[in-house]
Design a protein around this motif. Structure first.
Motif, mmCIF file in Angstrom:
data_model
loop_
_atom_site.group_PDB
_atom_site.id
_atom_site.type_symbol
_atom_site.label_atom_id
_atom_site.label_comp_id
_atom_site.label_asym_id
_atom_site.label_seq_id
_atom_site.Cartn_x
_atom_site.Cartn_y
_atom_site.Cartn_z
ATOM 1 N N LEU A 195 0.762 -1.278 0.070
ATOM 2 C CA LEU A 195 -0.032 -0.115 -0.132
ATOM 3 C C LEU A 195 0.832 1.190 0.148
ATOM 4 O O LEU A 195 0.420 2.189 0.145
ATOM 5 C CB LEU A 195 -0.889 0.018 1.229
ATOM 6 N N LEU A 196 2.055 1.122 -0.158
ATOM 7 C CA LEU A 196 3.049 2.290 0.109
ATOM 8 C C LEU A 196 2.848 3.209 -1.303
ATOM 9 O O LEU A 196 2.810 2.638 -2.255
ATOM 10 C CB LEU A 196 4.399 2.149 0.242
ATOM 11 N N ALA A 197 2.774 4.590 -0.869
ATOM 12 C CA ALA A 197 2.305 5.469 -1.942
ATOM 13 C C ALA A 197 3.661 6.387 -2.261
ATOM 14 O O ALA A 197 4.203 6.831 -0.984
ATOM 15 C CB ALA A 197 1.052 6.077 -1.767
ATOM 16 N N GLY A 198 4.359 6.822 -3.369
ATOM 17 C CA GLY A 198 5.135 7.800 -3.588
ATOM 18 C C GLY A 198 5.071 8.815 -2.758
ATOM 19 O O GLY A 198 6.048 9.540 -2.261
ATOM 20 N N LYS A 199 3.779 9.603 -2.878
ATOM 21 C CA LYS A 199 3.694 10.981 -2.253
ATOM 22 C C LYS A 199 3.707 10.767 -0.843
ATOM 23 O O LYS A 199 4.361 11.899 -0.199
ATOM 24 C CB LYS A 199 2.275 11.532 -3.008
ATOM 25 N N MET A 200 3.051 9.873 -0.179
ATOM 26 C CA MET A 200 3.121 9.678 1.059
ATOM 27 C C MET A 200 4.421 9.592 1.653
ATOM 28 O O MET A 200 4.899 9.872 2.792
ATOM 29 C CB MET A 200 2.103 8.554 1.520
ATOM 30 N N GLN A 201 5.211 8.586 1.006
ATOM 31 C CA GLN A 201 6.656 8.231 1.357
ATOM 32 C C GLN A 201 7.413 9.726 1.241
ATOM 33 O O GLN A 201 8.207 9.866 2.261
ATOM 34 C CB GLN A 201 7.305 7.438 0.399
ATOM 35 N N ILE A 202 7.252 10.428 0.279
ATOM 36 C CA ILE A 202 8.014 11.702 0.150
ATOM 37 C C ILE A 202 7.726 12.804 1.490
ATOM 38 O O ILE A 202 8.813 13.277 2.037
ATOM 39 C CB ILE A 202 7.904 12.388 -1.163
ATOM 40 N N GLU A 203 6.511 12.725 1.728
ATOM 41 C CA GLU A 203 5.967 13.728 2.658
ATOM 42 C C GLU A 203 6.608 13.161 4.088
ATOM 43 O O GLU A 203 6.815 14.046 4.825
ATOM 44 C CB GLU A 203 4.395 13.924 2.678
ATOM 45 N N GLN A 204 6.346 12.050 4.195
ATOM 46 C CA GLN A 204 6.908 11.328 5.571
ATOM 47 C C GLN A 204 8.295 11.850 5.743
ATOM 48 O O GLN A 204 8.724 11.892 6.676
ATOM 49 C CB GLN A 204 6.377 9.932 5.499
ATOM 50 N N THR A 205 9.081 11.469 4.579
ATOM 51 C CA THR A 205 10.399 11.504 4.761
ATOM 52 C C THR A 205 10.970 13.033 5.138
ATOM 53 O O THR A 205 11.757 13.533 5.753
ATOM 54 C CB THR A 205 11.212 11.046 3.482
ATOM 55 N N ARG A 206 10.031 13.930 4.426
ATOM 56 C CA ARG A 206 10.122 15.412 4.494
ATOM 57 C C ARG A 206 9.911 15.608 5.850
ATOM 58 O O ARG A 206 10.808 16.665 6.537
ATOM 59 C CB ARG A 206 9.156 15.936 3.666
ATOM 60 N N TYR A 207 8.887 15.246 6.627
ATOM 61 C CA TYR A 207 8.835 15.694 7.889
ATOM 62 C C TYR A 207 9.904 15.243 8.706
ATOM 63 O O TYR A 207 10.375 15.929 9.883
ATOM 64 C CB TYR A 207 7.315 15.085 8.288
ATOM 65 N N TYR A 208 10.211 13.873 8.673
ATOM 66 C CA TYR A 208 11.243 13.622 9.682
ATOM 67 C C TYR A 208 12.636 14.157 9.093
ATOM 68 O O TYR A 208 13.331 14.622 10.199
ATOM 69 C CB TYR A 208 11.580 11.987 8.996
ATOM 70 N N SER A 209 13.115 14.608 8.201
ATOM 71 C CA SER A 209 14.033 15.425 7.935
ATOM 72 C C SER A 209 14.222 16.967 8.436
ATOM 73 O O SER A 209 15.141 17.587 8.519
ATOM 74 C CB SER A 209 14.577 15.455 6.283
ATOM 75 N N SER A 210 12.921 17.403 8.465
ATOM 76 C CA SER A 210 12.873 18.865 8.897
ATOM 77 C C SER A 210 12.848 18.776 10.612
ATOM 78 O O SER A 210 11.725 18.119 11.226
ATOM 79 C CB SER A 210 11.656 19.460 8.528
ATOM 80 N N ASP A 211 13.825 19.213 11.235
ATOM 81 C CA ASP A 211 13.824 19.168 12.690
ATOM 82 C C ASP A 211 12.590 19.774 13.337
ATOM 83 O O ASP A 211 11.906 19.370 14.320
ATOM 84 C CB ASP A 211 15.181 20.025 13.441
#
Length: 334
Positions: A87-103
């Motif tokens: 069920l992984l989706a590209g947009k969701m993966q990108i946004e989840q990674t972006r939130y993790y990468s931003s302190d």
């Protein structure tokens, strides 16, 4: 409807057409009666004994999206077999990674998990305070720590506050639970009955959260409060913080105070306390009943089960990460 199966005995499992075949084997290698389980009825399998299986079985389980969770002799969670992330989706993966990468963005989400956990812990203590258990001091300590959450600027600082809140919370268990003493929290290994139940229950909660994350578009390896680690489904640890007081601690209070579990259901080995098989079965049954229990959801205006509530929490987090709606952790009102 799919369900979770718990294997307490060691044995052999294989595929037989579209059915799982499980044959228990005792310590003398004597086979018991084979049980057949239709694959379409299986959601998760929990293994508390050694499981003899081959790659053909795991291919079959993977194709049917069945997860297998493994525990060792001391009830420690050791790992999971999870099928391909379907069920992984590209947009969701990108946004989840972006939130993790931003302190800054990561800290906002991490604070929510601690806020929700602290609120639900306080709810448990307040419930027993109203029944004359004298937990006001512990409540005051948690409220003081709770006031510091919003001002945190680093994840490690937030984790320190969360640790202090949980320490104050566990200190009240001896006033809630009859006939048993917890003392300090010990994990590896747990040294008494209450610590053993906490460790065992927390792992059940973790795997329940992991299973629900798997049925959403979230990536379970990208977390916000706990640091992502190699081969670690750390997002399940984040979400479990909210649900441990609701799903696990309340079960512990019930099974001990109602004497569903007694001292004779545990076994001391060196410096460890281990649950007997009867105790594991009793606790697992209580956990399954809790997951199936329903209540009137105040926002949805309909009854939902606690199991589905975990998935709803994942959906709320998804909406936050996609910028659709601010994430607010579940807070129980009873």
């Amino acid at each position: 409807m799919k369900k979770t199966y718990y294997l307490f005995n060691p044995g052999r499992m294989s595929r037989k057409d579209n059915t799982l075949s499980f044959t228990p084997v005792d310590e003398n290698n004597r086979e018991g009666q084979t049980r057949y389980i239709p694959i379409e009825t299986v959601d998760n399998i929990y293994c508390f004994g050694s499981l003899d299986a081959n790659s053909a079985l795991y291919n079959f389980l993977g194709k049917n999206h069945v997860s297998v969770h493994f525990f060792d002799y001391y009830e420690h969670y050791t790992g999971s077999f999870m099928s391909k992330d379907y069920l992984l989706a590209g947009k969701m993966q990108i946004e989840q990674t972006r939130y993790y990468s931003s302190d800054k963005k990561r800290l906002v989400v991490a604070r929510k998990f601690v806020e929700g956990a602290a609120f639900n812990m306080l709810k448990n203590l307040t419930y027993y305070t109203n029944r004359g258990r004298g937990l006001s001091e512990h409540i005051d300590r948690i409220v003081n720590y709770q006031s510091l959450i919003a001002g945190t600027t680093r994840i490690d600082e937030l984790m320190g506050i969360e640790g202090n809140i949980r320490q104050a919370y566990y200190a009240g268990f001896d006033l809630i639970i009859n006939d048993f003493e917890m003392g300090s929290r010990t994990k590896q290994p747990p040294n008494n009955e209450i610590n053993t139940l906490i460790s065992f229950g927390n792992m059940l909660c973790y795997t329940a959260c992991l299973s629900q994350i798997y049925h959403t578009q979230l990536n379970p390896t990208i977390s916000f409060l706990h640091e992502p680690g190699y081969r670690r489904y750390s997002l399940a640890l984040d979400i479990a913080e909210i649900f441990k007081p609701i799903l696990i601690d309340r079960i512990i209070f019930t099974v001990l105070n109602k004497r569903q579990l007694k001292a004779s259901d545990f076994r001391k080995e060196l410096n460890a306390c281990v649950m007997k098989e009867s105790a594991r079965k009793t606790f697992v049954q209580a956990f399954e009943e809790k997951l199936k229990e329903t209540f009137k959801h105040r926002k949805l205006s309909r009854n939902v089960s606690y199991k589905h509530l975990i998935k709803l929490e994942c959906y709320k987090l998804q909406k936050h990460l996609l910028g659709m709606e601010e994430y607010k952790p579940f807070k129980m009102l009873w």
